[in-house]
Write a protein that holds these residues in place. Structure first.
Motif: not given
Length: 209
Positions: A106-124
């Motif tokens: 659950v924790r890693t899935d949430l963290m991966m969601q955050m990664v995708v969000c940041l990438e979507g915002l151009g904050r790689e």
């Protein structure tokens, strides 16, 4: 189909205002299920409305892990709609309800969601430490083949490939396939094989050049 028919029938007994005013736990859960049906139908905007209201009308005594799940689902819908700002807020809120007792998956899935969000915002540039933490967590729990997702393994495989770490790339690629097979998920299995084929094709092209 039967589930959709049942919930569609249930929706038909209420107008939108009545649905949104349902305030006890059972109906909060129902609103979440209705959201899931709209998501399956491809109506993401409507699914987001019901997901938000499922959260809004939860009772104050509802346990944190339920709120975590609801916000995580809302984040997924926000991402599907392309609203990464809203998705990031939802993920951050979900993580705020996380405790040391939640499963690593659950924790890693949430963290991966955050990664995708940041990438979507151009904050790689902000994703690297998060991915480091994901890698550390899943490797600490490698004894459980059901604990990680194919998507996370593919993300780590691609990261290893870009770094030129062949051993890590092979390890994560193999685990992506192994997890999909373990979970009997043919879609994820096909995704993993397609990724590996594309990497092989890139390697062959580089050699030809």
């Amino acid at each position: 189909d039967k589930a959709e028919e049942y919930f569609t029938s249930t929706i038909g007994h209420f107008n939108r205002k009545q649905l949104y005013s349902l305030s006890y736990y059972g109906n909060s859960q129902a609103l979440s299920q209705i959201s899931a049906i709209y998501k399956e139908r491809g109506d993401i905007d409507e699914a987001r409305i019901y997901a938000r209201n499922a959260i809004s009308y939860m009772n104050v005594w509802d346990v944190n892990n339920i709120l975590l799940i609801r916000y995580s689902k809302l984040a997924e819908l926000d991402m599907m709609s392309g609203d990464f700002e809203a998705a990031l807020r939802s993920v951050e809120t979900a993580l705020g309800y996380a405790t040391d007792k939640i499963p690593i998956k659950v924790r890693t899935d949430l963290m991966m969601q955050m990664v995708v969000c940041l990438e979507g915002l151009g904050r790689e540039n902000e994703t690297e430490p998060i991915i480091d933490d994901i890698e550390r967590l899943i490797n600490s729990a490698s004894y459980d083949p059901a604990i990680n997702s194919t998507d996370i393994y593919l993300k780590l495989a691609e990261r290893s490939r870009q770094r030129g770490d062949v051993q890590a790339f092979e390890y994560y690629s193999d685990n992506a396939v192994r997890h999909a097979i373990y979970a009997s998920d043919r879609i994820d299995e096909a995704k993993a094989y397609r990724y590996m084929e594309s990497c092989l094709a890139d390697t062959d092209s580089s050699r030809a050049a």
